[in-house]
Enzyme design. Structure first.
Site, PDB file in Angstrom:
ATOM      1  N   GLY A  59       9.230   3.943   5.649  1.00  0.00           N
ATOM      2  CA  GLY A  59       9.325   4.143   4.204  1.00  0.00           C
ATOM      3  C   GLY A  59       8.195   4.930   3.574  1.00  0.00           C
ATOM      4  O   GLY A  59       8.261   5.251   2.383  1.00  0.00           O
ATOM      5  N   ASP A  60       7.133   5.268   4.340  1.00  0.00           N
ATOM      6  CA  ASP A  60       6.029   6.033   3.743  1.00  0.00           C
ATOM      7  C   ASP A  60       5.305   6.844   4.823  1.00  0.00           C
ATOM      8  O   ASP A  60       4.093   6.742   5.002  1.00  0.00           O
ATOM      9  CB  ASP A  60       5.047   5.096   3.036  1.00  0.00           C
ATOM     10  CG  ASP A  60       4.119   5.823   2.064  1.00  0.00           C
ATOM     11  OD1 ASP A  60       4.437   6.972   1.694  1.00  0.00           O
ATOM     12  OD2 ASP A  60       3.091   5.253   1.702  1.00  0.00           O
ATOM     13  N   VAL A  61       6.081   7.676   5.516  1.00  0.00           N
ATOM     14  CA  VAL A  61       5.523   8.507   6.581  1.00  0.00           C
ATOM     15  C   VAL A  61       4.738   9.661   5.951  1.00  0.00           C
ATOM     16  O   VAL A  61       5.278  10.421   5.142  1.00  0.00           O
ATOM     17  CB  VAL A  61       6.640   9.048   7.496  1.00  0.00           C
ATOM     18  CG1 VAL A  61       6.097  10.077   8.476  1.00  0.00           C
ATOM     19  CG2 VAL A  61       7.314   7.888   8.240  1.00  0.00           C
ATOM     20  N   ASN A  65      -1.104   7.952   7.079  1.00  0.00           N
ATOM     21  CA  ASN A  65      -0.655   6.738   7.765  1.00  0.00           C
ATOM     22  C   ASN A  65      -0.543   6.891   9.276  1.00  0.00           C
ATOM     23  O   ASN A  65      -0.108   5.967   9.969  1.00  0.00           O
ATOM     24  CB  ASN A  65       0.677   6.262   7.187  1.00  0.00           C
ATOM     25  CG  ASN A  65       0.497   5.567   5.852  1.00  0.00           C
ATOM     26  OD1 ASN A  65      -0.595   5.095   5.541  1.00  0.00           O
ATOM     27  ND2 ASN A  65       1.553   5.509   5.053  1.00  0.00           N
ATOM     28  N   THR A 111       5.803   8.359  -1.029  1.00  0.00           N
ATOM     29  CA  THR A 111       4.799   9.271  -1.567  1.00  0.00           C
ATOM     30  C   THR A 111       5.498  10.568  -1.944  1.00  0.00           C
ATOM     31  O   THR A 111       6.194  11.168  -1.110  1.00  0.00           O
ATOM     32  CB  THR A 111       3.700   9.543  -0.518  1.00  0.00           C
ATOM     33  OG1 THR A 111       3.060   8.299  -0.187  1.00  0.00           O
ATOM     34  CG2 THR A 111       2.661  10.511  -1.052  1.00  0.00           C
TER      35      THR A 111
END
Length: 497
Positions: A59-61, A65, A111
């Site tokens: 959900g937030d690659v 990260n 993001t």
């Protein structure tokens, strides 16, 4: 933390690992070698496959990260994925089935710079979203910038999504080796519940890096295991695929933004229907009066280039009708005066010059009505009114402004919205399969919106078709009439060619 499928609580894991890909890129004068980015692609795809195999999406690659192991340790060339704060399930834990599709345009997770287009549009997350975010991450690391960077303000998410959808894989990857374009092109065209071809994606990049894994700038052991399991060989990059019936796979998001007529057709018993298009303000009354004399009422209106389109037919059920051409979008005082006389808005359209055409009728099933004019699509207001028993019954646009009309007593049991910067073909077909039918359409130069509803009384023939044409579909309409398909809604605005 995730590396080759092993997960732990995040906690202070970032303090225990080495630099992030963002740190490495930033400390290396905002550059990264092609071989390094290809190795990142290979290993990141493998890591995401492990996450997805457990029924989750990250959900937030993004570069921040992905971290390397601690410097000076055996893991310093190993890639780790951290921060599972936005992770959600793509597979239902109780049934094992894929979660159901939905779209909530007021919900965003991720993001902005790297989020998938589907995340921007509030669609339920699935495996394709992680891979699209990875594709943007790779291009960023390779090129040092993405075309949608630099937008500011409250409208940032809207502008970034618009730019993403208008940027073709060819343009985004014009300075990247071919495998990056092929990867992006494939993942942005994955269907909602389609299983990604992880091993194929890895094999695309395998040709860029050296054949000896020991001298690669990144440890790719996890990815190699996945490729060997599937048995893909090194070779020329290709992603050509076929559907189950042997036909070339239909692309979900390939094509260039276009401005076209969108028309919707419903199966009806044979009836009289008439259309007029390219109608100037001064000619409106002539066409409407003649239609009324012949027992026809306006069922739909639209505008293109400050000229009007009218659909009039004998199947509306209306008993009386009034309309106003106003320089305002919309003329509140006139509408309220007609409400007092028990007329309800049945069709609305706006022109690019700010004027509007509002049609109000008697003989509708509505018992109460409300409308909103907004500079952006007012999904939050729609959602609020849904909870009060209202349903969208008409929409129109003027430039980039939206007017949405909602009514009580609309005869629907459920309603959903499909909103897109191109044309939400996949979403519409999924809704059709679940018993929804398009009941209102409108489009600006940027977006197209479709309201799909479940009628309380199921029609005898549920056939519905849509058509996108550069010119008003006058020749197509007659072909549809021959099959007892009649225009139910029409608008002019953003689609895809």
């Amino acid at each position: 933390m995730v590396s080759h499928g092993y997960t732990t609580r995040v906690g202070k894991v970032m303090d225990m690992l080495g630099p992030s890909l963002w740190d490495i890129w930033n400390n290396n004068t905002n550059t990264m070698s092609i071989e390094m980015v290809a190795c990142i692609a290979i290993e990141a795809i493998s890591i995401l496959e492990k996450v997805h195999s457990r029924g989750y999406i990250h959900g937030d690659v993004k570069p921040e990260n992905f971290l390397l192991g601690p410097p000076g340790t055996p893991d310093e060339k190993k890639l780790f994925l951290v921060d599972l704060g936005l992770a959600t399930r793509w597979r239902d834990s109780s049934t094992g089935l894929h979660v159901e599709y939905d779209q909530r345009p007021d919900v965003f997770r991720g993001t902005v710079r790297y989020a998938s287009v589907h995340a921007h549009l509030g669609r339920t997350g699935s495996r394709r979203d992680d891979l699209e975010s990875l594709a943007y991450t790779l291009v960023f690391l390779l090129r040092g910038r993405l075309p949608w960077q630099g937008y500011q303000g409250e409208n940032k998410g809207f502008l970034v999504c618009k730019k993403k959808m208008a940027t073709s894989p060819e343009n985004l990857c014009c300075f990247c080796p071919l495998p990056f374009r092929l990867f992006l092109e494939h993942v942005v065209n994955l269907k909602f519940d389609e299983e990604p071809k992880y091993a194929k994606y890895i094999s695309l990049f395998d040709g860029i890096v050296g054949p000896n894994p020991d001298i690669r700038p990144l440890n790719t052991e996890g990815a190699q295991k996945l490729v060997f399991q599937v048995g893909h060989k090194r070779g020329r990059p290709t992603m050509e695929e076929e559907d189950d019936d042997g036909q070339p796979k239909k692309k979900v998001r390939l094509g260039m933004p276009a401005t076209q007529w969108i028309s919707v057709y419903n199966a009806r018993r044979p009836m009289k229907q008439r259309y007029h298009y390219n109608v100037a303000d001064a000619r409106l009354s002539q066409h409407i009066d003649k239609g009324n004399e012949d027992g026809l009422y306006i069922s739909s209106v639209a505008s293109s280039q400050n000229l009007w389109a009218l659909i009039m037919d004998a199947g509306t059920g209306f008993t009386s009708q009034v309309y106003e051409l106003s320089p305002y979008f919309l003329h509140k005082e006139w509408i309220m005066a007609q409400w007092e006389k028990n007329y309800y808005i049945s069709a609305v359209a706006g022109a690019t010059n700010g004027s509007s055409l509002v049609v109000m009728s008697k003989g509708t099933q509505y018992v109460q009505q409300s409308y909103k004019v907004s500079d952006s699509f007012p999904f939050k207001w729609i959602n609020k009114k849904w909870k009060e028993g209202f349903y969208v019954t008409a929409m129109g646009t003027s430039g980039n402004r939206w007017a949405v009309v909602m009514s009580r007593g609309a005869g629907f049991s459920d309603q959903v919205i499909e909103l897109d910067f191109l044309y939400p073909s996949e979403g519409i077909h999924r809704r059709w399969d679940c018993g929804y039918r398009i009941t209102a359409t409108a489009a600006t130069g940027d977006q197209a919106a479709f309201v799909l509803s479940v009628p309380r009384r199921k029609p005898v023939d549920e056939t519905q078709e849509t058509l996108r044409t550069s010119a008003f579909p006058s020749t197509h309409v007659k072909d549809k009439w021959a099959k007892n398909l009649y225009i139910a809604s029409v608008c002019y605005g953003r689609t895809v060619s």
